[in-house]
Design a protein around this motif. Sequence first.
Motif, mmCIF file in Angstrom:
data_model
loop_
_atom_site.group_PDB
_atom_site.id
_atom_site.type_symbol
_atom_site.label_atom_id
_atom_site.label_comp_id
_atom_site.label_asym_id
_atom_site.label_seq_id
_atom_site.Cartn_x
_atom_site.Cartn_y
_atom_site.Cartn_z
ATOM 1 N N LEU A 1 0.860 -1.171 0.000
ATOM 2 C CA LEU A 1 0.000 0.000 0.000
ATOM 3 C C LEU A 1 0.897 1.221 0.000
ATOM 4 O O LEU A 1 1.865 1.286 0.757
ATOM 5 N N ALA A 2 0.615 2.189 -0.877
ATOM 6 C CA ALA A 2 1.424 3.401 -0.973
ATOM 7 C C ALA A 2 0.586 4.490 -1.638
ATOM 8 O O ALA A 2 -0.441 4.206 -2.252
ATOM 9 N N ARG A 3 1.026 5.706 -1.515
ATOM 10 C CA ARG A 3 0.375 6.809 -2.226
ATOM 11 C C ARG A 3 0.673 6.677 -3.705
ATOM 12 O O ARG A 3 1.813 6.478 -4.102
ATOM 13 N N MET A 4 -0.370 6.770 -4.509
ATOM 14 C CA MET A 4 -0.229 6.701 -5.963
ATOM 15 C C MET A 4 -0.436 8.102 -6.534
ATOM 16 O O MET A 4 -1.096 8.935 -5.918
ATOM 17 N N PRO A 5 0.108 8.358 -7.730
ATOM 18 C CA PRO A 5 -0.173 9.635 -8.393
ATOM 19 C C PRO A 5 -1.690 9.802 -8.595
ATOM 20 O O PRO A 5 -2.427 8.818 -8.688
ATOM 21 N N GLN A 6 -2.120 11.042 -8.665
ATOM 22 C CA GLN A 6 -3.533 11.334 -8.868
ATOM 23 C C GLN A 6 -4.068 10.584 -10.091
ATOM 24 O O GLN A 6 -3.386 10.471 -11.095
ATOM 25 N N GLU A 7 -5.268 10.071 -9.986
ATOM 26 C CA GLU A 7 -5.959 9.336 -11.052
ATOM 27 C C GLU A 7 -5.457 7.904 -11.232
ATOM 28 O O GLU A 7 -5.909 7.211 -12.124
ATOM 29 N N ASP B 171 -3.115 2.024 -4.048
ATOM 30 C CA ASP B 171 -3.174 3.320 -3.363
ATOM 31 C C ASP B 171 -3.724 3.146 -1.954
ATOM 32 O O ASP B 171 -4.813 2.590 -1.758
ATOM 33 N N GLU B 172 -2.987 3.621 -0.973
ATOM 34 C CA GLU B 172 -3.362 3.460 0.425
ATOM 35 C C GLU B 172 -4.593 4.277 0.822
ATOM 36 O O GLU B 172 -5.171 4.044 1.886
ATOM 37 N N LEU B 173 -5.016 5.210 -0.011
ATOM 38 C CA LEU B 173 -6.161 6.057 0.324
ATOM 39 C C LEU B 173 -7.499 5.492 -0.166
ATOM 40 O O LEU B 173 -8.551 6.064 0.121
ATOM 41 N N LEU B 174 -7.472 4.372 -0.876
ATOM 42 C CA LEU B 174 -8.707 3.796 -1.411
ATOM 43 C C LEU B 174 -9.522 3.146 -0.299
ATOM 44 O O LEU B 174 -8.962 2.580 0.645
ATOM 45 N N ASP B 175 -10.859 3.194 -0.439
ATOM 46 C CA ASP B 175 -11.701 2.456 0.496
ATOM 47 C C ASP B 175 -11.539 0.960 0.228
ATOM 48 O O ASP B 175 -11.019 0.553 -0.817
ATOM 49 N N THR C 237 -9.031 -3.072 -7.136
ATOM 50 C CA THR C 237 -7.763 -2.635 -7.723
ATOM 51 C C THR C 237 -6.729 -3.752 -7.621
ATOM 52 O O THR C 237 -6.018 -4.033 -8.595
ATOM 53 N N LEU C 238 -6.649 -4.393 -6.465
ATOM 54 C CA LEU C 238 -5.729 -5.519 -6.308
ATOM 55 C C LEU C 238 -6.061 -6.618 -7.309
ATOM 56 O O LEU C 238 -5.167 -7.156 -7.981
ATOM 57 N N PHE C 239 -7.332 -6.933 -7.446
ATOM 58 C CA PHE C 239 -7.774 -7.961 -8.382
ATOM 59 C C PHE C 239 -7.388 -7.580 -9.818
ATOM 60 O O PHE C 239 -6.863 -8.393 -10.571
ATOM 61 N N HIS C 240 -7.625 -6.310 -10.178
ATOM 62 C CA HIS C 240 -7.295 -5.806 -11.516
ATOM 63 C C HIS C 240 -5.794 -5.945 -11.787
ATOM 64 O O HIS C 240 -5.384 -6.432 -12.847
ATOM 65 N N GLU C 241 -4.986 -5.524 -10.836
ATOM 66 C CA GLU C 241 -3.537 -5.587 -11.021
ATOM 67 C C GLU C 241 -3.037 -7.030 -11.030
ATOM 68 O O GLU C 241 -2.077 -7.360 -11.732
ATOM 69 N N LEU C 242 -3.694 -7.907 -10.277
ATOM 70 C CA LEU C 242 -3.340 -9.323 -10.322
ATOM 71 C C LEU C 242 -3.603 -9.905 -11.709
ATOM 72 O O LEU C 242 -2.813 -10.707 -12.218
ATOM 73 N N LEU C 243 -4.680 -9.479 -12.342
ATOM 74 C CA LEU C 243 -4.952 -9.924 -13.712
ATOM 75 C C LEU C 243 -3.866 -9.431 -14.670
ATOM 76 O O LEU C 243 -3.433 -10.170 -15.562
ATOM 77 N N HIS C 244 -3.402 -8.191 -14.496
ATOM 78 C CA HIS C 244 -2.276 -7.699 -15.302
ATOM 79 C C HIS C 244 -1.044 -8.576 -15.063
ATOM 80 O O HIS C 244 -0.328 -8.921 -16.012
#
Length: 86
Positions: free
Chosen positions: A7-13, A29-33, A40-47
């Motif tokens: 978890l980390a701060r990501m650039p805007q958008e 992004d650490e700020l996501l609910d 997002t984790l699922f999406h990136e795992l698919l990538h």
Amino acid sequence: IRISVELARMPQEEFGEFEYYPTPKIVVDELLDDPTAWMTLFHELLHAVSEMYGLELDEGQIRTLEVALGDAFRGNPELRLFGEKI
């Protein structure tokens, strides 16, 4: 496959990213609910799977799988429970 998750701060958008080199890593992004962070984790795992196994899925295909599989898990809680047993 082994992939670290951070978890980390990501650039805007940006919600997350997958990095293959030097070691496979997903950053969310650490700020996501929680629900958005999970998807997002699922999406990136698919990538990650696409890149690591040479599937060459495009962004539209990744998003389709993300939504379809996410709906399957949300609509069928027994799938999650089964996953904990194996």
